[in-house]
Design a protein around this motif. Structure first.
Motif, PDB file in Angstrom:
ATOM      1  N   THR A 148      -2.151  -6.829  -2.574  1.00 43.17           N
ATOM      2  CA  THR A 148      -1.718  -7.135  -1.212  1.00 43.17           C
ATOM      3  C   THR A 148      -2.586  -6.341  -0.256  1.00 43.17           C
ATOM      4  OG1 THR A 148       0.561  -7.488  -1.944  1.00 43.17           O
ATOM      5  CG2 THR A 148       0.217  -7.035   0.399  1.00 43.17           C
TER       6      THR A 148
ATOM      7  N   THR B  45      -3.881  -4.219   2.868  1.00 46.82           N
ATOM      8  CA  THR B  45      -3.326  -3.214   3.774  1.00 46.82           C
ATOM      9  C   THR B  45      -4.111  -3.256   5.077  1.00 46.82           C
ATOM     10  OG1 THR B  45      -4.835  -1.404   3.202  1.00 46.82           O
ATOM     11  CG2 THR B  45      -2.946  -1.785   1.730  1.00 46.82           C
TER      12      THR B  45
ATOM     13  N   ASP C 280       0.624 -12.670   6.352  1.00 47.19           N
ATOM     14  CA  ASP C 280       1.503 -11.540   6.054  1.00 47.19           C
ATOM     15  C   ASP C 280       0.889 -10.219   6.500  1.00 47.19           C
ATOM     16  OD1 ASP C 280       3.002 -13.501   4.907  1.00 47.19           O
ATOM     17  OD2 ASP C 280       2.939 -12.711   2.866  1.00 47.19           O
ATOM     18  N   THR C 281      -0.431 -10.087   6.343  1.00 52.01           N
ATOM     19  CA  THR C 281      -1.082  -8.830   6.728  1.00 52.01           C
ATOM     20  C   THR C 281      -1.050  -8.635   8.235  1.00 52.01           C
ATOM     21  OG1 THR C 281      -2.547  -9.024   4.813  1.00 52.01           O
ATOM     22  CG2 THR C 281      -3.198  -7.479   6.540  1.00 52.01           C
TER      23      THR C 281
ATOM     24  N   SER D  89       2.500  -8.079   9.796  1.00 54.27           N
ATOM     25  CA  SER D  89       3.287  -6.954   9.303  1.00 54.27           C
ATOM     26  C   SER D  89       3.359  -5.850  10.354  1.00 54.27           C
ATOM     27  CB  SER D  89       2.676  -6.391   8.026  1.00 54.27           C
ATOM     28  OG  SER D  89       1.447  -5.734   8.299  1.00 54.27           O
ATOM     29  N   PRO D  90       4.469  -5.122  10.424  1.00 53.81           N
ATOM     30  CA  PRO D  90       4.583  -4.001  11.368  1.00 53.81           C
ATOM     31  C   PRO D  90       3.478  -2.964  11.180  1.00 53.81           C
ATOM     32  CG  PRO D  90       6.728  -4.551  10.468  1.00 53.81           C
ATOM     33  CD  PRO D  90       5.727  -5.360   9.686  1.00 53.81           C
ATOM     34  N   ALA D  91       3.015  -2.790   9.948  1.00 52.79           N
ATOM     35  CA  ALA D  91       1.989  -1.782   9.679  1.00 52.79           C
ATOM     36  C   ALA D  91       0.661  -2.107  10.354  1.00 52.79           C
ATOM     37  CB  ALA D  91       1.779  -1.654   8.168  1.00 52.79           C
TER      38      ALA D  91
END
Length: 261
Positions: A77, A79, A179-180, A183-185
């Motif tokens: 996944t 990052t 999704d990446t 994402s909150p990150a």
């Protein structure tokens, strides 16, 4: 044009597929390395690499990132570090195995951010930088465009469009984008901090009607780098200038590279 040549690039994480186009009479000028967008591949550049090689008189190299196109699958996944990781982990293997002691970095969309990271990391080995529709941070317009696209791909049969280019990796490719980025990150991601390390000549191309990013991005690139920089804003153009308005793009890149080794 001497024709296209395919290459297999070995990396610690897997094999990358690359293709190069070399125009007749190409000298020793630095080749152009193309970085594709979030759903892209070598094949999705279509006829642009050959046209770019002809317009610039330089070898042009495109490659599929790990998990995309004809490169090996990626089981991880992504990052928020994946943009910088591309410059650090895969570009060195490409440069070494394809004999590119120097090169021009040219990236579309997220590939533009990867090209920025590459120019910063490689210093004088990167002789020029071209960004096209690049994002410099997670802008609201970008995220909304991704949400719309995610909903569209959820409709029956739409994933088949990606499978034509990515095979059974298509679902991973879509998730690696949507999704990446959503994402909150990823909310605090940007390339602003690395821009001052870019000292080569820069051309930042952007469509005024780009649905995935406003003109703030090319302006930030041009203002943030340390080397000479210019922007090209194309009216009536969306997210893929090299497909929608290829002639202005080819002409602008040829002008930039005319004065670059």
């Amino acid at each position: 044009m001497s024709g296209a040549q395919d290459h297999a690039i070995a990396t610690p994480a897997g094999r990358l597929f690359a293709r190069s186009w070399t125009p007749e009479g190409a000298g020793d000028a630095a080749p152009v390395l193309l970085f594709h967008d979030s759903l892209g591949s070598v094949d999705l550049w279509r006829d642009f690499p050959a046209a770019l090689a002809q317009a610039t008189g330089r070898r042009v190299v495109a490659y599929d990132r790990l998990g995309f196109g004809r490169s090996d699958a990626c089981g991880e996944t992504l990052t928020p570090a994946f943009v910088r990781h591309e410059a650090q982990a895969n570009v060195p293997s490409l440069a070494e195995q394809l004999g590119m002691a120097r090169f021009v970095a040219f990236g579309h969309s997220v590939g533009g951010a990867m090209a920025v990271e590459t120019a910063a990391a490689f210093g004088e080995r990167c002789t020029a930088l071209v960004t096209e529709s690049a994002q410099t941070f997670a802008e609201d317009r970008t995220l909304e465009g991704i949400r719309v696209a995610r909903a569209q791909f959820a409709e029956p049969g739409q994933l088949d469009r990606l499978a034509r280019y990515h095979g059974d990796k298509a679902r991973w490719v879509l998730a690696a984008w949507t999704d990446t980025w959503l994402s909150p990150a990823f909310a605090d991601w940007s390339i602003h901090g690395v821009l001052p390390a870019v000292r080569c000549p820069v051309l930042a191309i952007h469509g005024e009607d780009d649905e995935y990013g406003s003109p703030v991005h090319p302006r930030r690139i041009a203002a943030g780098v340390s080397g000479p920089a210019e922007t090209l804003l194309l009216p009536g153009c969306g997210h893929v200038p090299h497909r929608e308005q290829p002639q202005p793009v080819l002409a602008a890149v040829a002008r930039l590279l005319a004065g670059v080794g």
